[in-house]
Design an enzyme around this catalytic site. Structure first.
Site, PDB file in Angstrom:
ATOM      1  N   ILE A  14       0.834  -1.202   0.000  1.00 57.38           N
ATOM      2  CA  ILE A  14       0.000   0.000   0.000  1.00 57.38           C
ATOM      3  C   ILE A  14       0.874   1.259   0.000  1.00 57.38           C
ATOM      4  O   ILE A  14       0.650   2.187  -0.780  1.00 57.38           O
ATOM      5  CB  ILE A  14      -0.934   0.015   1.241  1.00 57.38           C
ATOM      6  CG1 ILE A  14      -1.838  -1.228   1.236  1.00 57.38           C
ATOM      7  CG2 ILE A  14      -1.748   1.301   1.297  1.00 57.38           C
ATOM      8  CD1 ILE A  14      -2.673  -1.405  -0.006  1.00 57.38           C
ATOM      9  N   THR A  85      -0.520  -4.508  10.132  1.00 54.40           N
ATOM     10  CA  THR A  85      -1.176  -4.732  11.432  1.00 54.40           C
ATOM     11  C   THR A  85      -1.629  -6.191  11.470  1.00 54.40           C
ATOM     12  O   THR A  85      -2.793  -6.489  11.204  1.00 54.40           O
ATOM     13  CB  THR A  85      -2.384  -3.785  11.636  1.00 54.40           C
ATOM     14  OG1 THR A  85      -3.154  -3.748  10.431  1.00 54.40           O
ATOM     15  CG2 THR A  85      -1.942  -2.390  11.993  1.00 54.40           C
ATOM     16  N   THR A 126      -6.634   5.393  16.011  1.00 53.76           N
ATOM     17  CA  THR A 126      -6.149   6.725  15.620  1.00 53.76           C
ATOM     18  C   THR A 126      -6.002   7.602  16.862  1.00 53.76           C
ATOM     19  O   THR A 126      -5.010   8.316  17.022  1.00 53.76           O
ATOM     20  CB  THR A 126      -7.124   7.353  14.604  1.00 53.76           C
ATOM     21  OG1 THR A 126      -7.354   6.383  13.579  1.00 53.76           O
ATOM     22  CG2 THR A 126      -6.567   8.616  13.985  1.00 53.76           C
ATOM     23  N   LYS A 212     -13.496   0.243   7.324  1.00 56.43           N
ATOM     24  CA  LYS A 212     -12.517  -0.655   6.685  1.00 56.43           C
ATOM     25  C   LYS A 212     -12.737  -2.108   7.134  1.00 56.43           C
ATOM     26  O   LYS A 212     -12.778  -3.039   6.316  1.00 56.43           O
ATOM     27  CB  LYS A 212     -11.098  -0.201   7.047  1.00 56.43           C
ATOM     28  CG  LYS A 212     -10.014  -1.154   6.625  1.00 56.43           C
ATOM     29  CD  LYS A 212      -9.879  -1.226   5.135  1.00 56.43           C
ATOM     30  CE  LYS A 212      -9.045  -2.404   4.697  1.00 56.43           C
ATOM     31  NZ  LYS A 212      -8.870  -2.473   3.272  1.00 56.43           N
ATOM     32  N   ASN A 216     -14.221  -5.614   4.632  1.00 57.88           N
ATOM     33  CA  ASN A 216     -13.602  -6.933   4.468  1.00 57.88           C
ATOM     34  C   ASN A 216     -14.391  -8.029   5.188  1.00 57.88           C
ATOM     35  O   ASN A 216     -14.425  -9.173   4.721  1.00 57.88           O
ATOM     36  CB  ASN A 216     -12.138  -6.888   4.901  1.00 57.88           C
ATOM     37  CG  ASN A 216     -11.266  -6.254   3.823  1.00 57.88           C
ATOM     38  OD1 ASN A 216     -11.739  -5.979   2.723  1.00 57.88           O
ATOM     39  ND2 ASN A 216     -10.011  -6.028   4.125  1.00 57.88           N
ATOM     40  N   ARG A 219     -17.257  -9.098   2.922  1.00 56.97           N
ATOM     41  CA  ARG A 219     -16.832 -10.045   1.880  1.00 56.97           C
ATOM     42  C   ARG A 219     -16.581 -11.424   2.484  1.00 56.97           C
ATOM     43  O   ARG A 219     -16.959 -12.443   1.905  1.00 56.97           O
ATOM     44  CB  ARG A 219     -15.575  -9.509   1.189  1.00 56.97           C
ATOM     45  CG  ARG A 219     -15.270 -10.182  -0.122  1.00 56.97           C
ATOM     46  CD  ARG A 219     -14.613  -9.228  -1.086  1.00 56.97           C
ATOM     47  NE  ARG A 219     -14.043  -9.901  -2.254  1.00 56.97           N
ATOM     48  CZ  ARG A 219     -14.721 -10.133  -3.379  1.00 56.97           C
ATOM     49  NH1 ARG A 219     -15.976  -9.771  -3.480  1.00 56.97           N
ATOM     50  NH2 ARG A 219     -14.128 -10.720  -4.408  1.00 56.97           N
ATOM     51  N   GLY A 263      -7.930 -16.558   1.383  1.00 55.81           N
ATOM     52  CA  GLY A 263      -6.521 -16.243   1.617  1.00 55.81           C
ATOM     53  C   GLY A 263      -6.215 -14.764   1.529  1.00 55.81           C
ATOM     54  O   GLY A 263      -7.114 -13.928   1.492  1.00 55.81           O
ATOM     55  N   CYS A 266      -5.756  -9.775   4.072  1.00 56.32           N
ATOM     56  CA  CYS A 266      -6.764  -8.801   4.514  1.00 56.32           C
ATOM     57  C   CYS A 266      -8.032  -9.486   4.992  1.00 56.32           C
ATOM     58  O   CYS A 266      -8.410  -9.382   6.158  1.00 56.32           O
ATOM     59  CB  CYS A 266      -7.086  -7.867   3.369  1.00 56.32           C
ATOM     60  SG  CYS A 266      -5.605  -7.187   2.626  1.00 56.32           S
ATOM     61  N   PHE A 330      -3.084 -17.248  -3.822  1.00 55.93           N
ATOM     62  CA  PHE A 330      -4.244 -17.076  -2.938  1.00 55.93           C
ATOM     63  C   PHE A 330      -5.504 -16.677  -3.691  1.00 55.93           C
ATOM     64  O   PHE A 330      -6.610 -16.767  -3.172  1.00 55.93           O
ATOM     65  CB  PHE A 330      -3.916 -16.136  -1.766  1.00 55.93           C
ATOM     66  CG  PHE A 330      -4.182 -14.667  -1.974  1.00 55.93           C
ATOM     67  CD1 PHE A 330      -5.457 -14.138  -1.792  1.00 55.93           C
ATOM     68  CD2 PHE A 330      -3.163 -13.805  -2.309  1.00 55.93           C
ATOM     69  CE1 PHE A 330      -5.707 -12.788  -1.960  1.00 55.93           C
ATOM     70  CE2 PHE A 330      -3.387 -12.453  -2.473  1.00 55.93           C
ATOM     71  CZ  PHE A 330      -4.670 -11.949  -2.307  1.00 55.93           C
TER      72      PHE A 330
HETATM   73  N1  SAJ Z   1     -12.697 -15.392  -2.744  1.00 56.85           N
HETATM   74  C1  SAJ Z   1     -13.591 -16.445  -2.820  1.00 56.85           C
HETATM   75  N2  SAJ Z   1     -14.785 -16.272  -3.437  1.00 56.85           N
HETATM   76  C2  SAJ Z   1     -15.137 -15.082  -3.992  1.00 56.85           C
HETATM   77  C3  SAJ Z   1     -14.236 -13.997  -3.905  1.00 56.85           C
HETATM   78  C4  SAJ Z   1     -13.029 -14.188  -3.276  1.00 56.85           C
HETATM   79  O1  SAJ Z   1     -13.309 -17.551  -2.321  1.00 56.85           O
HETATM   80  O2  SAJ Z   1     -16.229 -15.008  -4.567  1.00 56.85           O
HETATM   81  C5  SAJ Z   1     -11.397 -15.579  -2.071  1.00 56.85           C
HETATM   82  C6  SAJ Z   1     -10.174 -15.358  -2.976  1.00 56.85           C
HETATM   83  O3  SAJ Z   1      -9.894 -16.498  -3.735  1.00 56.85           O
HETATM   84  C7  SAJ Z   1      -9.102 -15.037  -1.958  1.00 56.85           C
HETATM   85  C8  SAJ Z   1      -9.875 -14.275  -0.872  1.00 56.85           C
HETATM   86  O4  SAJ Z   1     -11.248 -14.585  -1.076  1.00 56.85           O
HETATM   87  O5  SAJ Z   1      -8.558 -16.216  -1.398  1.00 56.85           O
HETATM   88  C9  SAJ Z   1      -9.688 -12.771  -0.891  1.00 56.85           C
HETATM   89  O6  SAJ Z   1      -9.668 -12.299  -2.222  1.00 56.85           O
HETATM   90  P1  SAJ Z   1     -10.441 -10.964  -2.680  1.00 56.85           P
HETATM   91  O7  SAJ Z   1     -10.221 -10.766  -4.132  1.00 56.85           O
HETATM   92  O8  SAJ Z   1     -11.846 -11.014  -2.225  1.00 56.85           O
HETATM   93  O9  SAJ Z   1      -9.766  -9.804  -1.796  1.00 56.85           O
HETATM   94  P2  SAJ Z   1      -8.255  -9.309  -1.511  1.00 56.85           P
HETATM   95  O10 SAJ Z   1      -7.799  -9.901  -0.221  1.00 56.85           O
HETATM   96  O11 SAJ Z   1      -7.380  -9.448  -2.689  1.00 56.85           O
HETATM   97  O12 SAJ Z   1      -8.559  -7.707  -1.286  1.00 56.85           O
HETATM   98  C10 SAJ Z   1      -9.527  -7.314  -0.325  1.00 56.85           C
HETATM   99  C11 SAJ Z   1     -10.493  -6.306  -0.994  1.00 56.85           C
HETATM  100  N3  SAJ Z   1     -11.658  -6.068  -0.132  1.00 56.85           N
HETATM  101  C12 SAJ Z   1     -12.931  -6.163  -0.581  1.00 56.85           C
HETATM  102  O13 SAJ Z   1     -13.179  -6.514  -1.710  1.00 56.85           O
HETATM  103  C13 SAJ Z   1     -14.007  -5.837   0.381  1.00 56.85           C
HETATM  104  C14 SAJ Z   1      -9.764  -4.989  -1.267  1.00 56.85           C
HETATM  105  O14 SAJ Z   1     -10.661  -3.998  -1.765  1.00 56.85           O
HETATM  106  C15 SAJ Z   1      -9.094  -4.489   0.020  1.00 56.85           C
HETATM  107  O15 SAJ Z   1      -8.403  -3.254  -0.196  1.00 56.85           O
HETATM  108  C16 SAJ Z   1      -8.096  -5.539   0.468  1.00 56.85           C
HETATM  109  O16 SAJ Z   1      -8.837  -6.733   0.788  1.00 56.85           O
HETATM  110  C17 SAJ Z   1      -7.362  -5.008   1.697  1.00 56.85           C
HETATM  111  O17 SAJ Z   1      -6.193  -4.549   1.540  1.00 56.85           O
HETATM  112  O18 SAJ Z   1      -7.952  -4.935   2.781  1.00 56.85           O
END
Ligand code: SAJ
Length: 420
Positions: A14, A85, A126, A212, A216, A219, A263, A266, A330
């Site tokens: 970042i 963190t 903060t 924030k 996450n 998701r 994975g 985040c 991942f």
């Molecule tokens: N995954 C699934 N099924 C899905 C979507 C994802 O199993 O339908 C899995 C992926 O394979 C992976 C994990 O989830 O193992 C995470 O992947 P991701 O693409 O959902 O997210 P990251 O970790 O690459 O990035 C996330 C994002 N957060 C959200 O979408 C809410 C990103 O916007 C954040 O900035 C980032 O975390 C972060 O830095 O916090």
């Protein structure tokens, strides 16, 4: 010019893109990192992490004299803290790097400076950081002491960029700005507007911290729903991919995709920050984490069952059976193996299996240490030719392009629905 000098503390996934984005707008940016290798690499105009297009922006910024890296903090008009963190063994957030970053900038803080925390942090961090700075600099006033009249402005502004698309999302995404006072928010918005095309959405620091964590966790909970459905469908002999496709035809249903687990650095971490602070209330968020963390073990058991079936049908010995795992990253189309459920599954299988375990990962050239000795890196063609049992773990584009006619195996565990 306001914010003529900007300092970014932590030059990782970042911090470095953020430093490069400011420098590309011709601000004088000094990136600080404790990692000498990272500092030297950046000062050569190169990068030490993998992210599309970041190399070009960093090279131009360094060659233009707008970006330099150092291990020693310097005076600046704005400081952005973007350090890791992680959590400790008991899922409690570990703020040690944020504290060290605050301690490192305290001696170079001057009246009028803006300090922004970007690292994903528990609610109240903060204010805690402002408290650490105030203890170290009793000659300056901070927002929790002097409100709008404080010498130093402090805000929480989380990043929300998707790895693999950072250079686009950093500029285009809306940014949540959580100032400790309204003046802090105004100044932080001014800072981000230097490169931001998205909107600055203003709130207070506690809400921004929770926002924030909420994004996450949202998701994670939704992926857990899909992963739980995949378990239920396996028990009911229903194709989960077809089921989700059908259910998503409803105008108000949008189910995510199941997989081998969750994975990255985040989504598998941040929900625990909410659970640690709110153990009574955060029942669903905790359960979602447990469902997603349990999925790799369920997949391993599915593969063990497939191997048992293969042994019974073919009469081979276990040592004569070859398992091929497709994907280690991942998520699809990246080379990042950090906190990868596919890695965990391949590791568990290869240390259990007495025969050969092949790993197919087109985005790497060498197996990570954890796997070498137990496993062999193979091409897609070799794996399809040699393996008795196929395990699909990551839906990389190149795997999805494999023609169905090339997949002759009877025993397939497909966690991504590629070979449905
Ligand atoms: N995954 C699934 N099924 C899905 C979507 C994802 O199993 O339908 C899995 C992926 O394979 C992976 C994990 O989830 O193992 C995470 O992947 P991701 O693409 O959902 O997210 P990251 O970790 O690459 O990035 C996330 C994002 N957060 C959200 O979408 C809410 C990103 O916007 C954040 O900035 C980032 O975390 C972060 O830095 O916090």
């Amino acid at each position: 010019m306001s914010f003529a000098t900007i300092s970014v503390i932590g030059l990782g996934y970042i911090g470095l893109p953020t430093a490069a984005a400011f420098a590309s707008k011709q601000r004088n940016v000094v990136g600080i990192d404790i990692n000498q290798h990272a500092v030297d690499t950046i000062n050569r105009g190169a990068i030490h992490i993998v992210e599309p297009d970041l190399d070009k922006v960093v090279k131009t910024a360094v060659e233009g004299g707008f970006l330099r890296a150092s291990t020693l903090p310097v005076e600046a008009d704005a400081f952005l803290i973007a350090v890791p963190t992680p959590f400790k063994g008991d899922h409690e957030p570990d703020m040690v790097f944020v504290k060290a970053a605050a301690e490192s900038i305290a001696p170079v803080l001057k009246k009028g400076a803006l300090v922004i925390l970007e690292s994903t942090s528990p609610v109240g961090s903060t204010e805690q950081m402002a408290g650490w700075l105030a203890d170290l600099r009793p000659d300056l006033t901070f927002p929790h002491q002097a409100g709008e009249a404080a010498d130093i402005n402090v805000a929480y502004c989380p990043e929300r960029v998707l790895p693999g698309q950072v250079m686009v999302e950093l500029i285009k995404n809306d940014r949540v700005i959580g100032g400790m006072t309204p003046v802090c928010s105004v100044r932080a918005s001014e800072l981000y507007k230097i490169f931001l095309e998205g909107e600055c959405v203003v709130t207070n620091s506690r809400t921004a911290e929770m926002c924030k964590l909420t994004e996450n966790s949202f998701r994670d909970v939704n992926i857990a729903f899909a992963n739980e459905l995949s378990l239920i469908c396996a028990a009911q002999e229903i194709n989960v991919w077809e089921l989700i496709r059908l259910a998503n035809r409803h105008p108000r249903v949008n189910i995510l995709q199941p997989g081998p687990g969750v994975g990255g650095h985040c989504i598998a971490v941040d929900p625990w920050f909410i659970v640690a602070q709110n153990p009574e209330q955060a029942q669903l968020i905790r359960t979602a984490r447990e469902v997603n963390d349990g999925k790799p073990h369920w997949v391993v058991n599915q593969v063990k069952a497939a191997v048992a079936d293969c042994l019974a049908e073919t009469g081979k010995r276990s040592s004569e059976i070859t398992i091929a795992c497709f994907g280690l990253a991942f998520k699809p189309n990246i080379d990042d193996l950090r906190e990868s459920p596919a890695m965990e599954i391949t590791q568990l299988l290869s240390s259990w299996h007495s025969g050969t375990t092949l790993a197919v990962e087109p985005n790497i050239h060498e197996l990570p240490k954890k796997l070498s000795g137990h496993c062999e890196l193979a091409t897609t063609e070799e794996a399809l030719e040699q393996a008795d049992v196929l395990v699909m773990l990551v839906d990389h584009q190149s795997f999805k392009a494999i023609p169905g006619t090339q997949v002759q195996q009877r025993w397939i565990v497909d966690t991504k629905g590629v070979w449905r």
